[in-house]
Design a protein around this motif. Structure first.
Motif, PDB file in Angstrom:
ATOM      1  N   ALA A  19      -1.298   7.224  -0.734  1.00 57.50           N
ATOM      2  CA  ALA A  19      -2.525   6.638  -1.330  1.00 57.50           C
ATOM      3  C   ALA A  19      -3.180   5.747  -0.369  1.00 57.50           C
ATOM      4  N   MET A  47       1.016  -1.300  -0.016  1.00 56.55           N
ATOM      5  CA  MET A  47       0.009  -0.171  -0.039  1.00 56.55           C
ATOM      6  C   MET A  47       0.914   1.283   0.053  1.00 56.55           C
ATOM      7  N   ASN A  48       0.652   2.409  -0.771  1.00 55.92           N
ATOM      8  CA  ASN A  48       1.619   3.340  -0.938  1.00 55.92           C
ATOM      9  C   ASN A  48       0.989   4.367   0.144  1.00 55.92           C
ATOM     10  N   GLY A  64      -6.906   7.922  -1.953  1.00 51.87           N
ATOM     11  CA  GLY A  64      -6.866   6.777  -3.013  1.00 51.87           C
ATOM     12  C   GLY A  64      -8.157   5.962  -3.384  1.00 51.87           C
ATOM     13  N   CYS A  65      -9.340   6.216  -2.766  1.00 50.33           N
ATOM     14  CA  CYS A  65     -10.530   5.784  -2.914  1.00 50.33           C
ATOM     15  C   CYS A  65     -11.072   5.821  -4.304  1.00 50.33           C
ATOM     16  N   ASP A  66     -11.804   4.941  -4.826  1.00 52.74           N
ATOM     17  CA  ASP A  66     -12.665   5.320  -5.844  1.00 52.74           C
ATOM     18  C   ASP A  66     -14.121   5.554  -5.195  1.00 52.74           C
ATOM     19  N   SER A  82      -5.815   3.128  -1.609  1.00 49.03           N
ATOM     20  CA  SER A  82      -5.558   3.029  -2.832  1.00 49.03           C
ATOM     21  C   SER A  82      -6.653   1.643  -3.443  1.00 49.03           C
ATOM     22  N   GLY A  83      -7.370   1.744  -4.440  1.00 51.68           N
ATOM     23  CA  GLY A  83      -8.197   0.677  -5.013  1.00 51.68           C
ATOM     24  C   GLY A  83      -9.462   0.284  -4.289  1.00 51.68           C
ATOM     25  N   LYS A  94     -11.062  10.537  -2.088  1.00 51.73           N
ATOM     26  CA  LYS A  94     -10.520  10.353  -3.258  1.00 51.73           C
ATOM     27  C   LYS A  94      -8.778  10.548  -3.029  1.00 51.73           C
TER      28      LYS A  94
END
Length: 126
Positions: free
Chosen positions: A5, A1-2, A33-35, A8-9, A30
């Motif tokens: 973010a 995990m970055n 990193g969230c959608d 992320s994902g 967002k």
């Protein structure tokens, strides 16, 4: 995990009736990193937005212009989607027995605390 973010994902539904709060929540998620799916201001609109969408989690305001988000939470339970409630209520009596032990954040809350709560949705993915 970055680190830049941390979420992320993750595809996360945001349900919040206060327009500016909803936009702020969506922007913060967002940025992490969230959608983001939504934000939706009502249970009905949230159900429409998630129809056929695979979710990793949801952030649910309890009071949506007088409507409670518990029916949506019930639906998410049947789908196996974790969620966290956002609430301005001090009393737990607002919550049905089934959701007494559900994760919740009391308003106002720090975004960092929300990010930590949403990060727990990811535990089962990796």
């Amino acid at each position: 995990m970055n680190k830049s973010a941390p979420l992320s994902g993750l595809r996360v539904l945001v349900v919040e009736d206060a327009f500016l709060v909803a936009l702020d929540l969506a922007d913060e998620l967002k940025a992490a990193g969230c959608d983001v799916v939504g934000p939706a201001p009502s249970v009905e609109q949230a159900l429409q937005q998630i129809d056929g969408v695979e979710l990793d989690g949801a952030v649910l305001d309890v009071n949506l212009h007088g409507e409670r988000s518990f029916p949506l939470a019930e639906h998410l339970v049947t789908l196996g989607v974790p969620f966290v409630f956002l609430t301005g209520y001090d009393s737990t009596t607002v919550f049905p027995d089934r959701f007494q032990d559900s994760p919740r954040l009391s308003k106002p809350f720090e975004i960092r605390v929300l990010i930590e709560a949403v990060a727990r949705f990811d535990k089962g993915k990796h």
